[in-house]
Write an enzyme that holds these catalytic residues in place. Sequence first.
Site, PDB file in Angstrom:
ATOM      1  N   HIS A   5       0.366   6.660 -10.678  1.00  0.00           N
ATOM      2  CA  HIS A   5       1.684   6.011 -10.811  1.00  0.00           C
ATOM      3  C   HIS A   5       1.862   5.510 -12.252  1.00  0.00           C
ATOM      4  O   HIS A   5       2.921   5.695 -12.861  1.00  0.00           O
ATOM      5  CB  HIS A   5       1.791   4.787  -9.884  1.00  0.00           C
ATOM      6  CG  HIS A   5       1.779   5.083  -8.413  1.00  0.00           C
ATOM      7  ND1 HIS A   5       0.943   4.434  -7.535  1.00  0.00           N
ATOM      8  CD2 HIS A   5       2.512   5.949  -7.657  1.00  0.00           C
ATOM      9  CE1 HIS A   5       1.174   4.871  -6.298  1.00  0.00           C
ATOM     10  NE2 HIS A   5       2.107   5.794  -6.341  1.00  0.00           N
ATOM     11  N   LYS A  56       4.477   3.017   7.362  1.00  0.00           N
ATOM     12  CA  LYS A  56       3.079   2.599   7.259  1.00  0.00           C
ATOM     13  C   LYS A  56       3.030   1.074   7.302  1.00  0.00           C
ATOM     14  O   LYS A  56       3.912   0.428   6.764  1.00  0.00           O
ATOM     15  CB  LYS A  56       2.488   3.048   5.916  1.00  0.00           C
ATOM     16  CG  LYS A  56       2.739   4.483   5.539  1.00  0.00           C
ATOM     17  CD  LYS A  56       2.319   4.716   4.079  1.00  0.00           C
ATOM     18  CE  LYS A  56       2.963   5.949   3.472  1.00  0.00           C
ATOM     19  NZ  LYS A  56       2.865   6.005   2.018  1.00  0.00           N
ATOM     20  N   ARG A 109       2.697  15.840  -7.262  1.00  0.00           N
ATOM     21  CA  ARG A 109       1.298  16.113  -7.601  1.00  0.00           C
ATOM     22  C   ARG A 109       0.928  17.553  -7.292  1.00  0.00           C
ATOM     23  O   ARG A 109       0.214  18.202  -8.023  1.00  0.00           O
ATOM     24  CB  ARG A 109       0.370  15.179  -6.804  1.00  0.00           C
ATOM     25  CG  ARG A 109       0.422  13.769  -7.274  1.00  0.00           C
ATOM     26  CD  ARG A 109      -0.093  12.832  -6.225  1.00  0.00           C
ATOM     27  NE  ARG A 109       0.815  12.791  -5.089  1.00  0.00           N
ATOM     28  CZ  ARG A 109       0.703  11.941  -4.092  1.00  0.00           C
ATOM     29  NH1 ARG A 109      -0.306  11.094  -4.059  1.00  0.00           N
ATOM     30  NH2 ARG A 109       1.574  11.954  -3.105  1.00  0.00           N
ATOM     31  N   SER A 119      -2.355   6.762  -3.012  1.00  0.00           N
ATOM     32  CA  SER A 119      -2.604   5.411  -2.497  1.00  0.00           C
ATOM     33  C   SER A 119      -3.313   5.479  -1.147  1.00  0.00           C
ATOM     34  O   SER A 119      -4.206   4.684  -0.866  1.00  0.00           O
ATOM     35  CB  SER A 119      -1.291   4.652  -2.326  1.00  0.00           C
ATOM     36  OG  SER A 119      -0.649   4.508  -3.565  1.00  0.00           O
TER      37      SER A 119
HETATM   38  P1  ADP Z   1       6.016   6.594  -1.035  1.00  0.00           P
HETATM   39  O1  ADP Z   1       5.342   5.789   0.022  1.00  0.00           O
HETATM   40  O2  ADP Z   1       7.484   6.335  -1.166  1.00  0.00           O
HETATM   41  O3  ADP Z   1       5.667   8.062  -1.065  1.00  0.00           O
HETATM   42  P2  ADP Z   1       4.105   6.079  -3.155  1.00  0.00           P
HETATM   43  O4  ADP Z   1       3.871   4.708  -3.673  1.00  0.00           O
HETATM   44  O5  ADP Z   1       3.010   6.705  -2.377  1.00  0.00           O
HETATM   45  O6  ADP Z   1       5.459   5.960  -2.370  1.00  0.00           O
HETATM   46  O7  ADP Z   1       4.508   7.058  -4.332  1.00  0.00           O
HETATM   47  C1  ADP Z   1       5.670   6.876  -5.103  1.00  0.00           C
HETATM   48  C2  ADP Z   1       5.969   8.157  -5.859  1.00  0.00           C
HETATM   49  O8  ADP Z   1       4.914   8.430  -6.767  1.00  0.00           O
HETATM   50  C3  ADP Z   1       6.098   9.399  -4.984  1.00  0.00           C
HETATM   51  O9  ADP Z   1       7.091  10.244  -5.554  1.00  0.00           O
HETATM   52  C4  ADP Z   1       4.744  10.048  -5.099  1.00  0.00           C
HETATM   53  O10 ADP Z   1       4.821  11.454  -4.922  1.00  0.00           O
HETATM   54  C5  ADP Z   1       4.385   9.698  -6.525  1.00  0.00           C
HETATM   55  N1  ADP Z   1       2.932   9.652  -6.763  1.00  0.00           N
HETATM   56  C6  ADP Z   1       1.988   9.118  -5.979  1.00  0.00           C
HETATM   57  N2  ADP Z   1       0.759   9.270  -6.510  1.00  0.00           N
HETATM   58  C7  ADP Z   1       0.950   9.927  -7.689  1.00  0.00           C
HETATM   59  C8  ADP Z   1       0.070  10.448  -8.696  1.00  0.00           C
HETATM   60  N3  ADP Z   1      -1.252  10.341  -8.621  1.00  0.00           N
HETATM   61  N4  ADP Z   1       0.630  11.083  -9.748  1.00  0.00           N
HETATM   62  C9  ADP Z   1       1.980  11.237  -9.822  1.00  0.00           C
HETATM   63  N5  ADP Z   1       2.845  10.803  -8.908  1.00  0.00           N
HETATM   64  C10 ADP Z   1       2.349  10.172  -7.841  1.00  0.00           C
END
Ligand code: ADP
Length: 157
Positions: free
Chosen positions: A19, A43, A92, A130
Amino acid sequence: MTKKIAIYPGSFDPITNGHIDLIRRASKLFDEVIIGITQNSKKSAFLSIEDRINIASQTLSNISNIKVMSFNTLLVDFAKTQNAQVILRGLRAVSDFEYEFQLSGMNKHLDANIETLFMTPAEQYANISSSLVREIHTLGGNISAFVPSSVVQLLKR
Ligand code: ADP
């Protein structure tokens, strides 16, 4: 001139180095990037919304054009209230595509004036999620390579 503002929405539970990589890149492209932290209805939260806001604010405090906020409304409505023209999402792998494509289509239907922009992280962050971080931590594994040190410290307490 209109300020170019992007919203990067997510649950950030917890925020990861992937992120952060995306946020750093985006901060160079936009006048302002708003990290919009949401309670994900699908979740149950691992970290409280307050902890997620505090960690993101601390970790990103060295980037001046970043704002960390939480929201619990429709994303397009949140974007409108913040005068944001762009929703930023991360891709990703191909596996992210289907869900992200659907989400962007729905958001475009709800408000055709807001664009979804996809960015990819540097290669070394492409496998970080995450949900895997939560699982590794819950099973006693070391997550320090995947998240900022403030997350590791918070979880130790
Ligand atoms: P959500 O629960 O809305 O998917 P996340 O916090 O898991 O939210 O992720 C927010 C955004 O960041 C999403 O578009 C996800 O695909 C992206 N994301 C998550 N991990 C990574 C990463 N390692 N690299 C790039 N983008 C990521």
